[in-house]
Design a protein around this motif. Structure first.
Motif, PDB file in Angstrom:
ATOM      1  N   GLU A   1      -2.640   7.653 -18.939  1.00 23.35           N
ATOM      2  CA  GLU A   1      -1.900   7.750 -20.194  1.00 23.35           C
ATOM      3  C   GLU A   1      -1.662   6.364 -20.786  1.00 23.35           C
ATOM      4  O   GLU A   1      -1.804   6.151 -21.993  1.00 23.35           O
ATOM      5  CB  GLU A   1      -0.562   8.454 -19.955  1.00 23.35           C
ATOM      6  CG  GLU A   1      -0.691   9.930 -19.643  1.00 23.35           C
ATOM      7  CD  GLU A   1       0.637  10.564 -19.289  1.00 23.35           C
ATOM      8  OE1 GLU A   1       0.903  11.677 -19.783  1.00 23.35           O
ATOM      9  OE2 GLU A   1       1.413   9.964 -18.528  1.00 23.35           O
TER      10      GLU A   1
ATOM     11  N   ALA B   1      -4.873   5.087 -22.294  1.00 24.89           N
ATOM     12  CA  ALA B   1      -5.192   5.740 -23.563  1.00 24.89           C
ATOM     13  C   ALA B   1      -4.351   5.159 -24.699  1.00 24.89           C
ATOM     14  O   ALA B   1      -4.856   4.921 -25.802  1.00 24.89           O
ATOM     15  CB  ALA B   1      -4.964   7.244 -23.450  1.00 24.89           C
TER      16      ALA B   1
ATOM     17  N   ARG C   1     -10.321  11.718 -19.787  1.00 26.02           N
ATOM     18  CA  ARG C   1      -9.598  12.654 -20.636  1.00 26.02           C
ATOM     19  C   ARG C   1     -10.171  12.651 -22.047  1.00 26.02           C
ATOM     20  O   ARG C   1     -10.700  11.643 -22.509  1.00 26.02           O
ATOM     21  CB  ARG C   1      -8.114  12.288 -20.706  1.00 26.02           C
ATOM     22  CG  ARG C   1      -7.389  12.409 -19.371  1.00 26.02           C
ATOM     23  CD  ARG C   1      -5.913  12.115 -19.505  1.00 26.02           C
ATOM     24  NE  ARG C   1      -5.210  12.290 -18.250  1.00 26.02           N
ATOM     25  CZ  ARG C   1      -3.895  12.245 -18.109  1.00 26.02           C
ATOM     26  NH1 ARG C   1      -3.130  12.032 -19.185  1.00 26.02           N
ATOM     27  NH2 ARG C   1      -3.324  12.408 -16.937  1.00 26.02           N
ATOM     28  N   SER C   2     -10.021  13.794 -22.722  1.00 26.06           N
ATOM     29  CA  SER C   2     -10.481  13.935 -24.106  1.00 26.06           C
ATOM     30  C   SER C   2      -9.277  14.138 -25.017  1.00 26.06           C
ATOM     31  O   SER C   2      -8.384  14.932 -24.703  1.00 26.06           O
ATOM     32  CB  SER C   2     -11.423  15.133 -24.240  1.00 26.06           C
ATOM     33  OG  SER C   2     -12.537  14.993 -23.382  1.00 26.06           O
ATOM     34  N   TYR C   3      -9.270  13.421 -26.156  1.00 24.26           N
ATOM     35  CA  TYR C   3      -8.169  13.519 -27.107  1.00 24.26           C
ATOM     36  C   TYR C   3      -8.709  13.758 -28.509  1.00 24.26           C
ATOM     37  O   TYR C   3      -9.788  13.295 -28.865  1.00 24.26           O
ATOM     38  CB  TYR C   3      -7.340  12.232 -27.122  1.00 24.26           C
ATOM     39  CG  TYR C   3      -6.637  11.910 -25.824  1.00 24.26           C
ATOM     40  CD1 TYR C   3      -5.383  12.442 -25.539  1.00 24.26           C
ATOM     41  CD2 TYR C   3      -7.222  11.059 -24.897  1.00 24.26           C
ATOM     42  CE1 TYR C   3      -4.728  12.145 -24.367  1.00 24.26           C
ATOM     43  CE2 TYR C   3      -6.574  10.759 -23.703  1.00 24.26           C
ATOM     44  CZ  TYR C   3      -5.325  11.298 -23.443  1.00 24.26           C
ATOM     45  OH  TYR C   3      -4.683  11.003 -22.273  1.00 24.26           O
ATOM     46  N   GLU C   4      -7.900  14.464 -29.310  1.00 27.94           N
ATOM     47  CA  GLU C   4      -8.180  14.617 -30.730  1.00 27.94           C
ATOM     48  C   GLU C   4      -7.087  13.888 -31.513  1.00 27.94           C
ATOM     49  O   GLU C   4      -5.898  14.016 -31.203  1.00 27.94           O
ATOM     50  CB  GLU C   4      -8.189  16.089 -31.134  1.00 27.94           C
ATOM     51  CG  GLU C   4      -8.485  16.294 -32.615  1.00 27.94           C
ATOM     52  CD  GLU C   4      -8.534  17.757 -33.001  1.00 27.94           C
ATOM     53  OE1 GLU C   4      -8.883  18.061 -34.150  1.00 27.94           O
ATOM     54  OE2 GLU C   4      -8.198  18.608 -32.141  1.00 27.94           O
TER      55      GLU C   4
ATOM     56  N   VAL D   1      -1.718  12.225 -30.893  1.00 26.61           N
ATOM     57  CA  VAL D   1      -2.970  12.731 -30.332  1.00 26.61           C
ATOM     58  C   VAL D   1      -2.671  13.990 -29.535  1.00 26.61           C
ATOM     59  O   VAL D   1      -1.546  14.229 -29.105  1.00 26.61           O
ATOM     60  CB  VAL D   1      -3.669  11.683 -29.433  1.00 26.61           C
ATOM     61  CG1 VAL D   1      -3.981  10.430 -30.218  1.00 26.61           C
ATOM     62  CG2 VAL D   1      -2.832  11.375 -28.196  1.00 26.61           C
TER      63      VAL D   1
ATOM     64  N   GLU E   1      -4.384  16.423 -26.279  1.00 28.04           N
ATOM     65  CA  GLU E   1      -5.418  16.527 -25.254  1.00 28.04           C
ATOM     66  C   GLU E   1      -6.267  17.754 -25.548  1.00 28.04           C
ATOM     67  O   GLU E   1      -5.751  18.843 -25.839  1.00 28.04           O
ATOM     68  CB  GLU E   1      -4.769  16.631 -23.874  1.00 28.04           C
ATOM     69  CG  GLU E   1      -5.700  16.247 -22.745  1.00 28.04           C
ATOM     70  CD  GLU E   1      -4.965  15.925 -21.456  1.00 28.04           C
ATOM     71  OE1 GLU E   1      -5.639  15.793 -20.423  1.00 28.04           O
ATOM     72  OE2 GLU E   1      -3.727  15.804 -21.489  1.00 28.04           O
TER      73      GLU E   1
ATOM     74  N   GLU F   1      -8.300  17.294 -17.828  1.00 27.44           N
ATOM     75  CA  GLU F   1      -8.893  16.030 -17.401  1.00 27.44           C
ATOM     76  C   GLU F   1      -9.837  16.241 -16.226  1.00 27.44           C
ATOM     77  O   GLU F   1      -9.733  17.217 -15.475  1.00 27.44           O
ATOM     78  CB  GLU F   1      -7.808  15.024 -17.019  1.00 27.44           C
ATOM     79  CG  GLU F   1      -7.088  15.347 -15.723  1.00 27.44           C
ATOM     80  CD  GLU F   1      -6.130  14.249 -15.317  1.00 27.44           C
ATOM     81  OE1 GLU F   1      -6.114  13.193 -15.960  1.00 27.44           O
ATOM     82  OE2 GLU F   1      -5.380  14.463 -14.348  1.00 27.44           O
TER      83      GLU F   1
END
Length: 382
Positions: free
Chosen positions: A196, A199, A233-236, A246, A248, A252
């Motif tokens: 975290e 990111a 991890r993928s975030y928008e 953002v 998730e 993950e």
């Protein structure tokens, strides 16, 4: 990282193998300058990390550890042939890579010093680390400024930890920090997982780089490569201002293919080579020195010839010498292919983790992912 009123924010990255620290004295949002601690007791190196290690003075009569008489960091590793390492993993017996029955990791037994609990160890380490950080901060400002820390100026401690720790381990870490900072006045302590924190840093950095500007709706995949684990991890991007928001996208992905797995592969390589060359009686000290050289120099500086500018096939310059006492000439020659084999298992697993996240995020959102990976010197878009 903005405080509503003046604050001293101290960040500590608490890792199982290495730790690091930085601070920021926020008088106004414009005054936020993050400074890293780069000088450590027991070392002449100018580095941003310190070993997560402890050693204790043993009482000759009782054969137990003298209360309060301990060394930490570089001093522990340089003064004790068998320092206490990986003790953070003892906080949680359910830690995935540790055998609670034998307290062992990667086949090596973790032995706490006599009459020391895991909570005692983390408290002692945090006491040594925080005391040094405060001393470093005191040297950076006039005394009339430092005297306000903990009084008019609150001290905020932000500790980054592995995402694998259970709630009990987290509470033990918080208690250890609170014990280490007794008497510092107004203080707060909070924990954040290393993925975290990474990111947040990436997003804030991207916002300041027009060439790599992010926009609402972007899908981003981040890989945080730590000592034990690699977390992807993928975030928008939901909103950019006034506050970055953002969400998730998918669950993950995690693999135990971090920096320590590279070290273990190098150790296995040394053992194979030494056995093949009939050097089975290599001392533990010589092996430790070779591992230290790999971690400090070979691992950080190695680059295959085909990736170097103008690089061709392997030549004499691609024979790497590793200092190793007890063998002829005091150096063990290693080929480029041998070193590539050390990195390959971890890199292959990391690549698969990232590809898996990209596929999952694209399938869920039905649009392509822009993946930005932070490299020490360059930004890459895959």
């Amino acid at each position: 990282m903005t405080a509503e009123k003046p604050a001293l924010i101290i960040g500590i990255d608490l890792g199982a193998k290495y730790s690091a620290a930085a601070w920021c004295y926020t008088v106004t949002p414009q005054s936020e300058v993050i400074r890293s601690v780069r000088r450590w007791p027991g070392s002449t190196l100018n580095v941003e990390r310190v070993p997560t290690a402890l050693s204790y003075q043993v009482n000759a009569r009782s054969k137990t550890n003298s209360k309060g008489d301990f060394r930490w960091g570089f001093e522990a590793k340089s003064n004790d042939p068998n320092p206490c390492l990986d003790f953070l993993l003892l906080l949680d017996e359910s830690y995935p890579i540790i055998s609670s029955a034998q307290n062992s990791i990667h086949g090596r037994k973790i032995t706490p010093p006599a009459k020391k609990t895991p909570a005692d160890l983390i408290t002692d380490y945090m006491t040594g680390l925080i005391t040094h950080v405060k001393r470093t901060i005191d040297m950076a400002y006039p005394c009339n400024v430092t005297e306000s820390f903990g009084k008019e100026v609150i001290i905020e401690y932000c500790i980054t930890i592995s995402p694998l720790y259970c709630d009990l381990s987290k509470s033990r870490i918080i208690e250890a920090v609170k014990t280490a900072i007794i008497g510092q006045g107004q203080t707060t302590v909070r924990l954040i997982s290393t993925p975290e924190a990474a990111a947040v840093y990436y997003f804030q950095t991207l916002e300041k780089k027009p060439k790599y500007a992010i926009k609402v709706g972007d899908l981003c995949v981040f890989a945080h490569c730590g000592g034990e684990t690699v977390d992807v991890r993928s975030y928008e991007i939901k909103a950019l201002g006034p506050l970055l928001c953002v969400a998730e996208v998918t669950a993950e992905s995690r693999g135990f293919c971090g920096s320590n797995s590279v070290d273990n592969c190098f150790k296995e390589l040394l053992e194979r080579r030494l056995k093949a060359d009939n050097y089975n009686n290599m001392s533990a000290e010589a092996m430790r020195a070779a591992m230290d050289h790999f971690c400090k120099y070979l691992k950080l500086g190695f680059m295959p010839s085909k990736q170097r500018s103008g690089g061709g096939g392997a030549g004499d310059e691609d024979v790497i010498l590793c200092p190793l006492s007890g063998i002829p000439n005091g150096y063990l020659p290693l080929t480029e292919d041998e070193l590539i084999s050390v990195f390959h298992p971890s890199f292959e697993e990391i690549t698969n983790l990232v590809k898996g996240q990209i596929q999952a995020a694209e399938a869920f959102r039905q649009r392509p992912v822009t993946v930005r990976i932070l490299h020490p010197h360059h930004w890459f878009t895959i």
